[in-house]
Design a protein around this motif. Structure first.
Motif, PDB file in Angstrom:
ATOM      1  N   UNK A   1       3.372   6.993  -2.205  1.00  0.00           N
ATOM      2  CA  UNK A   1       2.311   6.033  -2.595  1.00  0.00           C
ATOM      3  C   UNK A   1       2.321   6.848  -4.001  1.00  0.00           C
ATOM      4  N   UNK A   2       1.733   5.479  -4.535  1.00  0.00           N
ATOM      5  CA  UNK A   2       1.822   5.766  -6.605  1.00  0.00           C
ATOM      6  C   UNK A   2       1.131   7.339  -6.280  1.00  0.00           C
ATOM      7  N   UNK A   3       0.123   7.552  -5.392  1.00  0.00           N
ATOM      8  CA  UNK A   3      -0.688   8.500  -5.942  1.00  0.00           C
ATOM      9  C   UNK A   3       0.746   9.966  -6.233  1.00  0.00           C
ATOM     10  N   UNK A   4       1.781   9.534  -5.710  1.00  0.00           N
ATOM     11  CA  UNK A   4       2.587  11.320  -5.948  1.00  0.00           C
ATOM     12  C   UNK A   4       3.682  10.621  -5.873  1.00  0.00           C
TER      13      UNK A   4
ATOM     14  N   UNK B   1       1.000  17.383   2.410  1.00  0.00           N
ATOM     15  CA  UNK B   1       0.071  17.051   2.646  1.00  0.00           C
ATOM     16  C   UNK B   1      -1.244  17.694   1.243  1.00  0.00           C
ATOM     17  N   UNK B   2      -0.744  18.958   1.116  1.00  0.00           N
ATOM     18  CA  UNK B   2      -2.707  18.888  -0.010  1.00  0.00           C
ATOM     19  C   UNK B   2      -1.926  18.382  -1.335  1.00  0.00           C
ATOM     20  N   UNK B   3      -0.743  18.460  -1.834  1.00  0.00           N
ATOM     21  CA  UNK B   3      -0.854  17.216  -2.620  1.00  0.00           C
ATOM     22  C   UNK B   3      -1.046  15.885  -3.085  1.00  0.00           C
ATOM     23  N   UNK B   4      -0.701  15.059  -1.638  1.00  0.00           N
ATOM     24  CA  UNK B   4      -1.207  13.981  -1.290  1.00  0.00           C
ATOM     25  C   UNK B   4      -3.062  13.894  -1.543  1.00  0.00           C
ATOM     26  N   UNK B   5      -3.950  14.910  -1.273  1.00  0.00           N
ATOM     27  CA  UNK B   5      -4.768  15.488  -0.589  1.00  0.00           C
ATOM     28  C   UNK B   5      -5.246  14.936  -1.789  1.00  0.00           C
TER      29      UNK B   5
END
Length: 165
Positions: free
Chosen positions: A15-18, A150-154
Motif C-alpha cells: 500500500x502506498x501509505x507504508x 497491522x499497527x503500522x498500516x493502521x
C-alpha cells in the motif's frame, strides 16, 4: 527468480501509505555451507523480523538432540521435532523464498490464511487489503510481525486499530 526481482514484485504490492517505510532484505553467507542465508523485514530502518537458515538448523539440531537424549530413535527424534519447528516462527531461507514467490499468485484472502506469518503480515500491507478489513481485523492472536505491520498500516491510514477486550 532472483531475489532482486522477487523483492521488487513484492514491494510493488505494498500500500502506498507504508511502501516507503517497509523494506524486505535477504543475504547469503557465501562462506557458509550451502550458502545459507537470512531474510529480514525492516520498518523505518529498524529490523522487526528476521529468519535465517542457520538459526533454524541450529534449533532443529538442539531439539533432535534433546529428543534423542529422552530415548527417541533418530527417526523419531526428527518426527517429534518437525511440529515444534513449524510452530516456532523459525524458517529455512529456501522455504521463505518459496512462500514469498508463491504469495505473488495468491489473493489477499489466501495470503491472510497462509500458515507462514510473514505472508499473513504481507497481506495486511498489500494495497488491495481494504481499510474496512484493516479496521475490523483483530491481530491479538497473531504472530508479533502481523501485529506490528497491522499497527503500522493502521497508523499510516489513520485508522483506529481494533483492540479486543
Amino acid at each position: 527468480m532472483r531475489w532482486s526481482q522477487l523483492k521488487k514484485q513484492l514491494q510493488d504490492r505494498f500500500a502506498g501509505s507504508v511502501a516507503a517505510s517497509i523494506d524486505l532484505n535477504q543475504t547469503r553467507y557465501r562462506h557458509a555451507h550451502d550458502q545459507e542465508g537470512e531474510f529480514w523485514i525492516s520498518l523505518r530502518g529498524s529490523r522487526i523480523f528476521s529468519a535465517g537458515s542457520l538459526s533454524y538448523l541450529s534449533s532443529l539440531g538442539a531439539l533432535t538432540a534433546k529428543n534423542r537424549a529422552d530415548g527417541s530413535t533418530p527417526a523419531q527424534a526428527y518426527e517429534l521435532a518437525w511440529p515444534v519447528m513449524d510452530s516456532s516462527g523459525l524458517f529455512l531461507l529456501e522455504q521463505m523464498n518459496k512462500d514469498l514467490f508463491c504469495s505473488l499468485s495468491l489473493t489477499v484472502e489466501d495470503m491472510s490464511e497462509h500458515n507462514n506469518p510473514v505472508i499473513r503480515a504481507l497481506a495486511i500491507i498489500d494495497a488491495p487489503y481494504g481499510k474496512r478489513r484493516l479496521a475490523a481485523f483483530d491481530p491479538t492472536t497473531q504472530h508479533p510481525l502481523v501485529q506490528k505491520l497491522h499497527n503500522t498500516r493502521c497508523e499510516a491510514e489513520g485508522i483506529t486499530a481494533h483492540i479486543s477486550s
